[in-house]
Design an enzyme around this catalytic site. Structure first.
Site, mmCIF file in Angstrom:
data_model
loop_
_atom_site.group_PDB
_atom_site.id
_atom_site.type_symbol
_atom_site.label_atom_id
_atom_site.label_comp_id
_atom_site.label_asym_id
_atom_site.label_seq_id
_atom_site.Cartn_x
_atom_site.Cartn_y
_atom_site.Cartn_z
ATOM 1 N N PHE A 1 0.809 -1.225 0.000
ATOM 2 C CA PHE A 1 0.000 0.000 0.000
ATOM 3 C C PHE A 1 0.840 1.271 0.000
ATOM 4 O O PHE A 1 0.349 2.337 -0.333
ATOM 5 C CB PHE A 1 -0.979 -0.015 1.178
ATOM 6 C CG PHE A 1 -0.447 0.600 2.440
ATOM 7 C CD1 PHE A 1 0.318 -0.127 3.321
ATOM 8 C CD2 PHE A 1 -0.723 1.925 2.740
ATOM 9 C CE1 PHE A 1 0.818 0.445 4.474
ATOM 10 C CE2 PHE A 1 -0.229 2.511 3.894
ATOM 11 C CZ PHE A 1 0.544 1.766 4.760
ATOM 12 N N LYS A 2 2.121 1.154 0.358
ATOM 13 C CA LYS A 2 2.970 2.335 0.353
ATOM 14 C C LYS A 2 2.992 3.010 -1.026
ATOM 15 O O LYS A 2 3.221 4.206 -1.125
ATOM 16 C CB LYS A 2 4.396 1.975 0.747
ATOM 17 C CG LYS A 2 4.559 1.241 2.067
ATOM 18 C CD LYS A 2 4.287 2.126 3.263
ATOM 19 C CE LYS A 2 4.776 1.554 4.575
ATOM 20 N NZ LYS A 2 4.154 0.301 4.993
ATOM 21 N N ASP A 3 2.803 2.224 -2.092
ATOM 22 C CA ASP A 3 2.801 2.807 -3.440
ATOM 23 C C ASP A 3 1.717 3.862 -3.607
ATOM 24 O O ASP A 3 1.891 4.808 -4.369
ATOM 25 C CB ASP A 3 2.538 1.715 -4.491
ATOM 26 C CG ASP A 3 3.713 0.766 -4.665
ATOM 27 O OD1 ASP A 3 4.868 1.202 -4.546
ATOM 28 O OD2 ASP A 3 3.459 -0.429 -4.930
#
Ligand code: PLP
Length: 464
Positions: free
Chosen positions: A111-113
């Protein structure tokens, strides 16, 4: 919108300055001066809109006129074109009232993207306009580093140095950081754990001479722009399930408190969120804090869900700031206690407010495995260990609430293939766009957990 420090001693900054700086000079974190409001009608009109369009409307009040509307739409479109799903962050239904919010369709499968791709594009536009070059230094427990590298690789106006704890990230995570061959990308394997890496990062930011010399910038989840970008998927998912006409609850696998804090921000902005559930693994400082008000560190125990193996939850400071009526002095005192005694105790008032906003539970290693197995058998879903922690916790706290529960799926199972296979006998394959990851040569510098050694590597590594 102006941004103020949670410690109250640094001058307020514009959005662009806060984004390019990261950490405030008084050691605090930047937060918006006020929480912008979206009306019931403004939220209702988001139904059926593209992810990018909702992002435009949610983020606009935070950035004001930093970019023209045309520029910002272009930034959003570039940021999310790297996602492999047209909905960007799609929902999958698990049961009558339970949903997985899949946040792992970006280039590094975590999810960091979602935030980092946007921050990369914003940095590029801002730095080009200002004619500046910055040095981004990040600390990662696994996923932030590769997300930052994918977002900034090849850009001329930035060098990126990522510190990760040597031997404590998965093979896929490590290779995602060590195999990109762009000159402006530098992976550093630090002899220590994630908290050591994060502490070194803070030390560098507090070393003003070094900070100015290399024009240090941070894109860890302490960077406000990251949190801001994550607010968007709370809106897209809630609106697809009927908000603002009904309430929605969320369960979030939590480490540094950035992701769930974004949910809190969405709620402050007017999204009708009923419950925000903090899910922790055996490193459960946040769950203990909610249970007793005692925020005490007791070491990191490595787990199957390494991105949550944390004792110092940096973004929690942003919440503390609100819990203590935005009194910077009170926050400095609490963090001072944490640094010198390894603990602080919440006041009764702050604890009550915390419990008004959040629930929490922890999930053991055994339960994490059992949940991966259960999800595969009963839902036909292969989930990563972080997601499994949240599924278990959501089930534990759910009771007979009829409110839809959205569980954040923070990584693709293929990032943690061994833990997943051990739990459910299924090997999760990397998607085709990651072919070659295990063939490319690795490039990494091993370094002691020592500030001056790390600073030297950075000084020497900067490209001109
Ligand atoms: C970073 C991360 C988390 C924790 O998110 P925070 O914002 O640090 O609370 C959970 N799961 C995965 C897969 C992550 O990469």
């Amino acid at each position: 919108m102006r941004y103020i420090s949670t410690r109250g001693e640094s001058p307020s900054l514009s959005f662009e300055e806060a984004m390019l700086t990261g950490l405030a000079r008084d050691g605090g974190l930047y937060v918006p001066e006020t929480w912008p409001q979206l009306s019931h009608d403004e939220i209702a009109t988001m139904a059926g809109m593209s992810y990018e369009e909702v992002a435009f409307r949610v983020i606009k009040p935070f950035i004001g006129d930093t970019y023209t509307d045309g520029e910002f739409r272009e930034i959003l479109s570039k940021a999310y074109s790297s996602f492999k799903h047209d909905a960007r962050c799609p929902l999958v239904q698990l049961g009558p009232n339970d949903f997985l919010l899949e946040l792992h369709h970006g280039p590094t499968l975590a999810f960091k993207d979602v935030a980092m791709q946007l921050v990369g594009q914003m940095f590029e536009v801002s730095l080009k306009r200002r004619g500046e070059h910055v040095t981004i230094v990040g600390a990662t427990s696994g996923d932030t580093g590769s997300a930052a590298i994918e977002a900034f690789r090849g850009l001329e106006s930035v060098d990126v140095f990522i510190m990760y704890p040597h031997g404590r990230v998965s093979d896929v995570q490590r290779r995602q950081m060590t195999t990109p061959d762009d000159d402006n990308i530098h992976a550093l394997a630090v002899d220590g754990d994630f908290d050591d890496c994060q502490a070194q990062l803070k030390n560098m930011f507090n070393d003003f001479e070094f900070r100015d010399e290399v024009k240090l910038a941070g894109v860890n989840s302490i960077n406000w722009a990251r949190v801001m970008a994550q607010v968007v998927y709370y809106f897209t998912s809630a609106v697809s399930l009927g908000a603002p006409h009904r309430k929605i609850s969320f369960t979030v696998p939590t480490g540094n408190f950035g992701d769930i804090f974004a949910g809190y921000v969405a709620k402050r902005m007017g999204l009708p969120i009923e419950r925000l559930v903090i899910a922790t693994n055996q490193n459960d400082i946040l769950h203990r804090t909610l249970t007793s008000g005692d925020h005490s560190k007791n070491g990191v125990t490595p787990s199957m869900s390494p991105s949550m193996d944390i004792q110092v939850s940096s973004n929690f400071e942003r919440l503390l700031f609100d819990l203590y009526d935005r009194e910077g002095g009170a926050i400095s005192q609490l963090i001072g206690d944490l640094n010198s005694n390894g603990a602080f105790t919440l006041s009764q008032g702050a604890l009550e407010r915390l419990r008004d906003e959040f629930d929490s539970a922890r999930c053991s290693e055994e339960d994490t495995s059992a949940t991966i197995r259960f999800a595969q058998k009963h839902f036909g879903e292969i989930v990563c260990p972080h997601t499994a922690v949240a599924i278990k916790v959501a089930a534990d706290v759910r009771g007979d609430h009829a409110t839809p529960m959205v569980i954040l799926a923070t990584a693709h199972a293929a990032k943690f293939p061994d833990a997943v296979e051990a739990a459910c006998d299924v090997r999760s394959d990397l998607p085709p766009h990651m072919d070659g990851l295990f063939e490319r040569p690795e490039r990494v510098t091993r370094v002691a957990n020592d500030l001056s050694a790390i600073r030297d590597i950075i000084r020497k590594g900067i490209t001109d």
